[in-house]
Design an enzyme around this catalytic site. Structure first.
Site, PDB file in Angstrom:
ATOM      1  N   HIS A 298     -39.875  -9.856  27.893  1.00  0.00           N
ATOM      2  CA  HIS A 298     -39.580 -10.443  29.163  1.00  0.00           C
ATOM      3  C   HIS A 298     -38.441 -11.505  29.127  1.00  0.00           C
ATOM      4  O   HIS A 298     -38.450 -12.099  28.092  1.00  0.00           O
ATOM      5  CB  HIS A 298     -40.768 -11.240  29.941  1.00  0.00           C
ATOM      6  CG  HIS A 298     -40.632 -11.526  31.343  1.00  0.00           C
ATOM      7  ND1 HIS A 298     -39.901 -12.830  31.535  1.00  0.00           N
ATOM      8  CD2 HIS A 298     -40.817 -11.013  32.368  1.00  0.00           C
ATOM      9  CE1 HIS A 298     -39.905 -12.984  32.826  1.00  0.00           C
ATOM     10  NE2 HIS A 298     -40.593 -12.009  33.514  1.00  0.00           N
TER      11      HIS A 298
ATOM     12  N   GLU B 130     -35.749  -5.376  34.893  1.00  0.00           N
ATOM     13  CA  GLU B 130     -35.739  -6.498  35.561  1.00  0.00           C
ATOM     14  C   GLU B 130     -34.480  -7.197  35.468  1.00  0.00           C
ATOM     15  O   GLU B 130     -34.228  -7.942  34.231  1.00  0.00           O
ATOM     16  CB  GLU B 130     -36.902  -7.404  34.988  1.00  0.00           C
ATOM     17  CG  GLU B 130     -38.296  -7.017  35.218  1.00  0.00           C
ATOM     18  CD  GLU B 130     -39.038  -8.023  35.220  1.00  0.00           C
ATOM     19  OE1 GLU B 130     -39.798  -8.376  36.214  1.00  0.00           O
ATOM     20  OE2 GLU B 130     -39.384  -8.881  34.337  1.00  0.00           O
TER      21      GLU B 130
HETATM   22  P1  PGA Z   1     -40.343 -12.791  40.246  1.00  0.00           P
HETATM   23  O1  PGA Z   1     -40.620 -12.663  38.673  1.00  0.00           O
HETATM   24  O2  PGA Z   1     -41.209 -11.572  40.880  1.00  0.00           O
HETATM   25  O3  PGA Z   1     -40.694 -14.046  40.594  1.00  0.00           O
HETATM   26  O4  PGA Z   1     -38.868 -12.640  40.421  1.00  0.00           O
HETATM   27  C1  PGA Z   1     -40.814 -11.533  37.920  1.00  0.00           C
HETATM   28  C2  PGA Z   1     -40.804 -11.496  36.681  1.00  0.00           C
HETATM   29  O5  PGA Z   1     -40.334 -12.656  36.030  1.00  0.00           O
HETATM   30  O6  PGA Z   1     -41.406 -10.820  35.913  1.00  0.00           O
END
Ligand code: PGA
Length: 238
Positions: free
Chosen positions: A87, A158
């Site tokens: 992450h 992401e």
């Molecule tokens: P968010 O976070 O949905 O608040 O953007 C996603 C994540 O950090 O995995």
């Protein structure tokens, strides 16, 4: 059926635990496809429910007694289904690099855990048009893995600039990155999820993106009712 992951990060305090569990039990339509990434402090409680529980990180070391860490043996022993690896907050604040993250991926897969491996570029890298380069680097060690490992290893795209900002890429941008990832990992089994500011307002649009196998939801999942609504929308819509 698509994957739905709630990444609850450190949002939960002791007095919120039972409320969250009750909220899930009443209303989730297809709990089998839903994974909850829980802080280590509450994993034990959540593992006593029927839900799929993920750890948010784990140590890359095995067979040692380590201060301030959680090992794969402990996670397996407590009954989790899998782990989030890489992450952006772990990359940024714990300075974990692609090499260490690959060690974790191999270790978790060896223990038959599902792995959700997060990749994505920062705003700065995006502005410098380095997105593809960054993604290639983040995936470099995965290219030699056995095909069948990709049944348990999922890639989560992401973009860091989309996390917690309310800003999301366009449908076309996400589709383009999916193609980039598929061009790097040549495996029919590879599945790609999207994460970053997924919420009740944009989920219908995001859910129409081809080749996205599910979603990782952060802040919009902190409230159990909101999360259940999003999860049910994702799964019902298919
Ligand atoms: P968010 O976070 O949905 O608040 O953007 C996603 C994540 O950090 O995995």
């Amino acid at each position: 059926m698509k994957y739905v992951i709630a990444n609850l990060k450190t949002s939960m305090l002791v007095d919120g635990v039972e409320n969250y569990i009750t909220g899930l039990e009443k209303k989730l339509i297809y709990p089998n496809n839903v994974f909850l990434a829980i802080s280590d402090l509450y994993i034990d409680r959540f593992c006593k429910t029927n839900h799929n529980i993920l750890a948010q990180n784990m140590s890359h070391l095995e067979g040692k007694n380590l201060t301030g860490m959680t090992t794969v043996e402990q996670l397996k022993n407590i009954g989790i289904s899998g782990v989030i690896i890489g992450h952006s907050e772990v990359r940024q604040y714990l300075h974990e690099n692609n090499e260490i993250l690959f060690e974790k991926i191999k270790l978790a897969l060896r223990y038959n855990l599902k792995v959700f491996y997060c990749i994505g570029e920062t705003a700065e890298q995006r502005d410098m048009r380095k997105t593809v380069k960054v993604i290639k680097e983040q995936l470099q060690y995965l290219t030699g893995l056995d095909q069948e490992l990709f049944f348990d290893l999922k890639i989560v795209y992401e973009p860091v600039w989309a996390i917690g900002t309310g800003i999301i890429p366009t449908k076309e941008e996400i589709e383009e990155i999916v193609q980039v990832i598929k061009g790097i990992i040549i495996s029919e089994n590879v599945e790609i999820l999207y994460g970053g500011s997924v919420n009740r307002n944009n989920i219908m649009m995001l859910n129409t993106i081809e080749d996205i196998a599910g979603f990782l939801i952060g802040s919009a999942a902190y409230n159990v009712d909101d999360f259940v609504e999003i999860a049910n929308t994702i799964i019902n819509d298919n």
